[in-house]
Every structure is written in C-alpha cells, then in structure tokens.
Design an enzyme around this catalytic site. Structure first.
Site, mmCIF file in Angstrom:
data_model
loop_
_atom_site.group_PDB
_atom_site.id
_atom_site.type_symbol
_atom_site.label_atom_id
_atom_site.label_comp_id
_atom_site.label_asym_id
_atom_site.label_seq_id
_atom_site.Cartn_x
_atom_site.Cartn_y
_atom_site.Cartn_z
ATOM 1 N N SER A 137 10.753 20.127 28.610
ATOM 2 C CA SER A 137 11.555 21.226 28.439
ATOM 3 C C SER A 137 13.020 20.752 28.267
ATOM 4 O O SER A 137 13.064 20.363 27.164
ATOM 5 C CB SER A 137 11.605 21.748 30.157
ATOM 6 O OG SER A 137 12.481 23.126 30.083
ATOM 7 N N SER A 138 14.097 20.882 29.070
ATOM 8 C CA SER A 138 15.404 20.150 28.654
ATOM 9 C C SER A 138 15.248 18.699 28.452
ATOM 10 O O SER A 138 15.882 18.255 27.383
ATOM 11 C CB SER A 138 16.591 20.406 29.847
ATOM 12 O OG SER A 138 17.760 19.677 29.524
#
Length: 293
Positions: A137-138
């Site tokens: 994700s991030s």
C-alpha cells in the site's frame, strides 16, 4: 532434586533458543523524516548478507508488518538482514507526495530510509550491491519512490497494491484521508512517457540502470483501484524501455496473472483476481526476484 534438573533443562533450552528479535534502533544518523528504525538480524547471517527494507502501509507500524508478512522467517532461513522502517506522520503513511521525499537526497522519509540502510551497512556489513525494498500500500508507493530516487542504493523492488511513482506529487497529503483521491480512484491517466518523465525528475542526471521492479495489485481492491496497475505498467515499461512479451496465467498462485515485459529480468507485473487491498506479500516470489533464493 527433580525440580533442580527440570530447572537446568529449561535453562538449557532457553540458552539454545533464538536470540534474534526485532530491535528498535534509537539513533541511526540524519533522520529528516522523523521516522523510526527497527531491524531484524538473524542469529546466523550468510556471508556478505543481503539487506531487505520492508515498508508497512498507512495505519500500520514496523512491528505489525514484522509480525504479519513472513519475511523475518525467511531471513532466519536465508541469512539476510531486514530493516523495518516506521512512519510516524499522516496516519503513518509514507511521504510520497512532497518534492523532498520524491527527489534524490532531497530529504523527508526517503532519505531517512536510505540512512537506515547506510547505518546497517556500517554496523553489520553486508553486500551493498544487494539492497532490496518491498512494501504494501503506502509502503508500495515508497518502494517505487526509492527505486526512482535512489537507484544508486537499491538493486530491486517489489511493490504490493500501490500507485505509480509521482502520482501524488503536490497533493496536500500522502494518506487516503488527506490526499487528492483521484490517484487512489485510478482517475489519473498518463501516457507511458509522461509517467517516465516523472521518474527522470527523481534523480536528475542519473544515467545508470534502474533497479528491477515487480508490481502487484488485486482486481477487487476498493482502496487503491486496480486501474493503477495499468498505469504502473505504462510507467515502468517506459522507464526500462521494454514491451509486454507474454502473459502467464495462474502464476505464482491460482488466479494470479503475470505480465512479463521484455525478457522478464527488469520488470514484471501481477494481477490477482478477486484479491482486495492488499495483495499478501509473496515472500518466495520476491526473494527469487531479489536473487536471494
């Protein structure tokens, strides 16, 4: 007497148990991102060990990522060192939106992570030609940031459920709660050369090779749209100057499709049918990609 021998037996077992744990490093040098550094050094290191940087996603932490993705167990088996950075700002998301973090030696989170790598090399040794990065994700967005901005440090990357490098550039924040939602929704569409031009800005003047990269995304992702996989493919195939050569179904798992670009040594992508946010870290696949196994 029996209790005495029992105690001795227990103490002997404790003495032979693994001493390797996730350790917080209080100071590792310049830390412009104000991040935390955790490190996992297995009891038995391989000769001249590789170093893997493993990056958590928004709302996550280094200890939770350590517990959840199986990389530390692989480190025990194969003798490599793992760095688990921890973000502390903006919902614990990584800074993938400001110019300093997106730029070589610019500052912020990306430079903090690079300084963690340099600290590790100084303290533990290791092979500076085998520094790898993966994230979810991030953490996948930061993986691509590090590949773009620090190709002189990293040798390969694997990004799970992220965005193209630079998609959030100039956004007011790096988290889904503070950033422009267009990127996460898959609404930012560019030509391959436009995406590649952003990578060129990450390290002006870099004329060497970029670290090889693989990207993964689930078709049922409702947090970061699967459409971003196509944009990542356009970006990095343009950076590497390779075209799609073949698709391979059910690789590495049933329902996953591997997209091979060129001869498959620089860039590959994976679409995971029915998988949401995020695609689970495929440890064996990334370690093979990194050349560790």
């Amino acid at each position: 007497m029996a209790s005495y021998y029992t105690l001795c037996y227990v103490l002997c077992l404790l003495g032979t148990a693994s001493a390797a744990i996730l350790r917080l490093v209080p100071s590792f040098g310049d830390n412009p991102g104000r991040d935390r550094m955790y490190i996992y050094v297995p009891d038995k290191l391989s000769d001249n060990p590789a170093i893997v940087v493993a990056l958590h996603g928004c709302l996550g932490s280094a200890p939770s990522y350590y517990r959840s993705n199986g990389i530390s167990a692989a480190a025990d088996k194969h003798g490599f060192i793992t760095i688990y950075p921890g973000s502390t700002r903006d919902s614990n998301c990584w800074d993938v939106n400001t110019v300093p973090s997106l730029t070589h030696n610019g500052g912020s989170d990306s430079l903090s992570i690079v300084n963690m790598v340099k600290y590790t090399l100084d303290k533990y040794g290791g092979d500076p030609s085998r520094i790898f990065v993966t994230g979810s994700s991030s953490g996948a967005m930061m993986t691509q940031t590090l590949v773009a901005a620090y190709p002189d440090i990293f040798s390969a990357g694997a990004a799970f459920s992220g965005l193209p490098y630079g998609c959030l550039k100039g956004s007011p924040g790096s988290s889904p709660f503070s950033s422009d939602p267009a990127c996460a929704a898959g609404e930012v569409i560019k030509a391959g050369q436009e995406w590649a031009a952003l990578v060129d800005q990450a390290y002006p003047g870099w004329d060497g090779q970029y670290p090889k990269l693989q990207v993964w995304h689930g078709t049922a992702d409702t947090v970061i749209s699967h459409h971003n996989l196509e944009e990542e493919q356009k970006q990095w195939s343009s950076v590497f100057g390779v075209s799609l050569s073949k698709n391979i179904s059910d690789t590495p798992l049933s329902g996953y499709t591997q997209y091979v670009y060129g001869d498959g040594t620089q860039f590959v992508a994976y679409s995971a049918k029915g998988v949401g946010h995020v695609v689970p870290t495929q440890v064996d696949s990334i370690l093979k990609w990194f050349g560790i196994i």
